[in-house]
Design an enzyme around this catalytic site. Structure first.
Site, PDB file in Angstrom:
ATOM      1  N   HIS A 186      -6.953   5.130   3.277  1.00  0.00           N
ATOM      2  CA  HIS A 186      -8.023   4.460   2.521  1.00  0.00           C
ATOM      3  C   HIS A 186      -9.252   4.197   3.393  1.00  0.00           C
ATOM      4  CE1 HIS A 186     -10.219   1.777  -0.088  1.00  0.00           C
ATOM      5  NE2 HIS A 186     -10.051   0.766   0.752  1.00  0.00           N
ATOM      6  N   HIS A 238     -12.499  -2.216   7.931  1.00  0.00           N
ATOM      7  CA  HIS A 238     -12.878  -3.210   6.928  1.00  0.00           C
ATOM      8  C   HIS A 238     -11.693  -3.949   6.319  1.00  0.00           C
ATOM      9  CE1 HIS A 238     -11.986   0.012   3.944  1.00  0.00           C
ATOM     10  NE2 HIS A 238     -11.823  -0.979   3.090  1.00  0.00           N
ATOM     11  N   GLU A 252      -8.252  -8.516   6.794  1.00  0.00           N
ATOM     12  CA  GLU A 252      -7.711  -8.981   5.517  1.00  0.00           C
ATOM     13  C   GLU A 252      -6.216  -8.693   5.383  1.00  0.00           C
ATOM     14  OE1 GLU A 252      -8.282  -7.684   0.859  1.00  0.00           O
ATOM     15  OE2 GLU A 252     -10.026  -7.673   2.181  1.00  0.00           O
ATOM     16  N   ASP A 253      -5.757  -7.550   5.910  1.00  0.00           N
ATOM     17  CA  ASP A 253      -4.396  -7.090   5.618  1.00  0.00           C
ATOM     18  C   ASP A 253      -3.479  -6.986   6.833  1.00  0.00           C
ATOM     19  OD1 ASP A 253      -5.030  -6.855   2.935  1.00  0.00           O
ATOM     20  OD2 ASP A 253      -5.699  -4.784   3.137  1.00  0.00           O
ATOM     21  N   ASP A 310     -15.982   1.335  -0.635  1.00  0.00           N
ATOM     22  CA  ASP A 310     -14.603   0.871  -0.809  1.00  0.00           C
ATOM     23  C   ASP A 310     -14.214   0.891  -2.289  1.00  0.00           C
ATOM     24  OD1 ASP A 310     -12.112  -0.659  -0.027  1.00  0.00           O
ATOM     25  OD2 ASP A 310     -13.095  -2.185  -1.242  1.00  0.00           O
TER      26      ASP A 310
END
Length: 726
Positions: free
Chosen positions: A87, A111, A115-116, A176
């Protein structure tokens, strides 16, 4: 993390875009990083695309960012089964193809790490610097655990604030979302629809305003496939069949190339196929499609002057359609777009649209702010004046959005207002009398100009001069107007304490003109805004400021008490309009609201407004709900015996010769008299007409509207329900 699979809209991908083999990327990602002397195989295609735009780019930082992203996401998989690293790789490739510079690509690779994964912003800052850290933080979502249902609107608020400082944040977000939309199929249908709706309402308008047409058009097609699957399939079938009526674009392209070659103009002529949504709109507008309706000709030249030379040759050697000519080079759009638009007809009458621009204009037209590279890089090593960034990508709409979002503390208010603001996709420029320029959305009024110029100081606005002439605050401004706002000299207080009206009449239209304090008279405190101002405010900043003042001054909503008198028949305060019977004192002024223009036998109701007047609205008018919400009690209203009435109608049509003459003839034949008429400039080949008409009998209104709809080119006629937002 987002789940993806093949989307039904993937077939609408723009021609020439690199196809991403997720399986190959997945295998390359699982092989791990390459040796130190070369880039990992998985980002080789990203490096090639980047070097095509930036031959001297340093690729080592991209390799370093890929290694961190791959290691951080290792073991994570998308719902489609590919390793998650595919991704960020796909997002980075999209931006690389658009010409994004190295810092943006580095941040796009990272990016999702904060967050992950366990990577922190401090680690990103230490490894890649403050700029990359800022971009990664800007696109990182807020946790639902902390924000609940407000997580999505607050995430967008955070992203927009970050975009105000660095537009590259939104570039990464758009890329995105595009990759997520391309591969949305594994989601449940209801979730697909929800994501597509947000994309339609927020991301596509932002892509348009930032000029990133390459992303915007593909997002439109993908959303179209999800939200209107039947229309999408119908359009896909039309494109597959390709009408063969008349000459093809290829034939006309050959003629254009020959014409420019004979004129010794060096130009590249290419065919630009319309994307699905564009074909859908053209089909609804034109009905039967001809071969030339499926695309446009794009002429690319070297210099600005060559654009006009091409235009001159085309208009000389072909028959120009003058109504289709637009010069966005001399007057660029607010989203940086520059081009000449025209349409010409060949000998057989086939019309083809032509876009003329330089190669640099084309790069900006496709990639928008992405094509500008890093807009904060000092020119020739010089620092920006006063320590400010020289940012050509901070247009008026973004500054206004950042200003009003601070006042919208409630997430629901912010989310609703953001969608409404982004729906206003055109701008005008007006000029205050004391200098400067104000950028406002189309349909903005003097109320909006007052709050744009003075902020909360506009609460004391009592009138305006537009182009040197007195005007009410409800006056709709047009591009190029000069505006002088007239402010009261005293402090602003609740109108009930100071008397007067707030520069506007009833909620249905302009009130009396007020030009400021009279010399020699004592100046009372300014009355402040009235609830009716909300009917005329188009910008969120104005609406939020007015609503805030009204909430803080509830006494301003009180209606002055009067001594009870016997009810009587009162004639409305406009010449020639129908009588109404209102249960109020005989000397009370009664007005038919211009926002809904009631006529017999409409169900009507009335409300007392400031100054003791009564406005009469149709029962279904949106103003009725607002009045009730403000606690105003309705006044019983009934119609008198006179049949004559006045009504305002909006006619929507496609532009064509003699349209205005045919419409006015239809109106006259129906027995109506035209009191006033306004025809707005064509927009996307559509024209809006506004007619205020005097009818001898309200019973003839339905027949009049049918007669107007029957005029060729007119596709809608409706009564005024509110002032239309363009």
């Amino acid at each position: 993390m987002s789940a993806e699979a093949t989307s039904p809209g993937a077939r609408s991908r723009r021609r020439g875009r690199t196809s991403i083999d997720l399986r190959r990327l997945g295998r390359a990602a699982l092989l791990g990083p390459a040796s130190r002397d070369r880039l990992p195989d998985a980002i080789g295609h990203v490096a090639d695309a980047h070097r095509a735009h930036h031959p001297d780019a340093d690729l080592l930082v991209l390799g370093k960012a890929y290694v961190l992203a791959e290691m951080s996401h290792r073991g994570q998989f998308r719902k489609s089964g590919e390793p998650y690293i595919t991704h960020p790789l796909a997002v980075t490739l999209i931006l690389a193809e658009l010409g994004a510079e190295t810092t943006t690509l580095t941040a796009s690779l990272l990016h999702d790490t904060v967050e992950d994964t366990d990577v922190t912003l401090d680690q990103v800052r230490a490894e890649f610097g403050d700029e990359v850290c800022y971009l990664v933080d800007g696109v990182t979502k807020l946790e639902k655990v902390d924000y609940g249902a407000a997580a999505e609107p607050e995430t967008f608020r955070k992203m927009l604030v970050a975009t105000g400082n660095d537009v590259r944040v939104m570039s990464i977000k758009l890329a995105d979302r595009l990759h997520n939309m391309r591969t949305l199929g594994v989601m449940r249908p209801e979730k697909q629809a929800r994501i597509a709706k947000v994309t339609h309402d927020v991301l596509i308008p932002l892509a348009e305003r930032l000029g990133v047409q390459a992303l915007k058009t593909e997002l439109e097609d993908l959303v179209f496939a999800i939200l209107q699957p039947e229309e999408y399939e119908r359009t896909r079938a039309v494109i597959a069949d390709r009408a063969t009526t008349g000459p093809s674009l290829d034939t006309i392209a050959v003629d254009v190339r020959r014409t420019l070659r004979e004129a010794d103009i060096s130009a590249e002529v290419v065919i630009r196929p319309r994307h699905f949504v564009s074909v859908h709109r053209a089909r609804l507008k034109r009905g039967e499609m001809r071969g030339t309706d499926f695309g446009r000709l794009l002429v690319l030249v070297g210099e600005d002057a060559d654009c006009y030379a091409v235009l001159g040759e085309l208009h000389t050697c072909f028959t120009p359609v003058i109504s289709e000519f637009k010069d966005f080079i001399a007057a660029p759009k607010y989203n940086l777009y520059q081009s000449l638009h025209t349409a010409v007809a060949g000998l057989d009458g086939a019309v083809v649209e032509v876009l003329i621009r330089t190669h640099q204009m084309h790069r900006v037209a496709e990639a928008g702010v992405v094509a500008l590279g890093n807009p904060y890089t000092p020119v020739d090593g010089a620092e920006p004046a006063d320590g400010e960034r020289a940012d050509p990508t901070r247009p008026g709409w973004l500054s206004r959005l950042l200003a009003w979002q601070e006042s919208a503390t409630d997430p629901d208010t912010f989310w609703t207002t953001l969608r409404a603001d982004l729906a206003q996709d055109r701008e005008i420029s007006v000029f205050p009398a004391d200098g400067g320029m104000l950028g406002l959305p189309v349909g903005a009024t003097c109320v909006d100009a007052a709050y744009a110029q003075y902020g909360d100081g506009a609460h004391g606005c009592i009138g305006a001069r537009v182009n040197g002439r007195l005007a009410t605050l409800s006056t709709v401004l047009v591009d190029g107007d000069t505006v002088q706002l007239l402010l009261a000299q005293g402090p602003v207080q609740a109108p009930g304490d100071a008397g007067g009206v707030g520069g506007l009449g009833d909620s249905g239209g302009p009130g009396g003109e007020r030009t400021g304090p009279v010399a020699g008279q004592a100046q009372e405190a300014a009355p402040g805004p009235s609830p009716e101002w909300l009917d005329h405010a188009r910008t969120p900043a104005a609406r939020i400021a007015i609503a805030g003042w009204l909430a803080a001054n509830p006494e301003s909503l009180k209606v002055p008490e009067s001594e009870p008198r016997a009810p009587g028949a009162v004639t409305a305060g406009r010449r020639g309009v129908a009588n109404v019977v209102v249960d109020v004192p005989e000397d009370t002024t009664v007005r038919l609201a211009g926002c809904c223009t009631p006529v017999p036998p409409d169900d009507v109701t009335g409300f007392l407004v400031r100054g003791g007047a009564v406005t009469v609205h149709r029962a279904e008018c949106s103003a009725v709900g607002r009045m009730a919400a403000l606690g105003r009690s309705p006044v019983a209203v009934s119609w008198g015996d006179e049949a004559e009435c006045r009504v305002t109608l909006y006619a929507e049509s496609f532009g064509r010769p003699r349209l205005l003459a045919d419409l006015t003839e239809a109106i006259a034949t129906a027995g109506a008299a035209i009191v006033s008429a306004n025809v707005e400039p064509p927009s996307e080949q559509r024209v809006r007409h506004t007619y205020t008409l005097q009818l001898p009998d309200a019973a003839g209104l339905a027949g009049l509207m049918r007669a107007m709809r029957d005029v060729p080119g007119v596709f809608d006629v409706r009564r005024a329900q509110h002032e239309p937002a363009s």
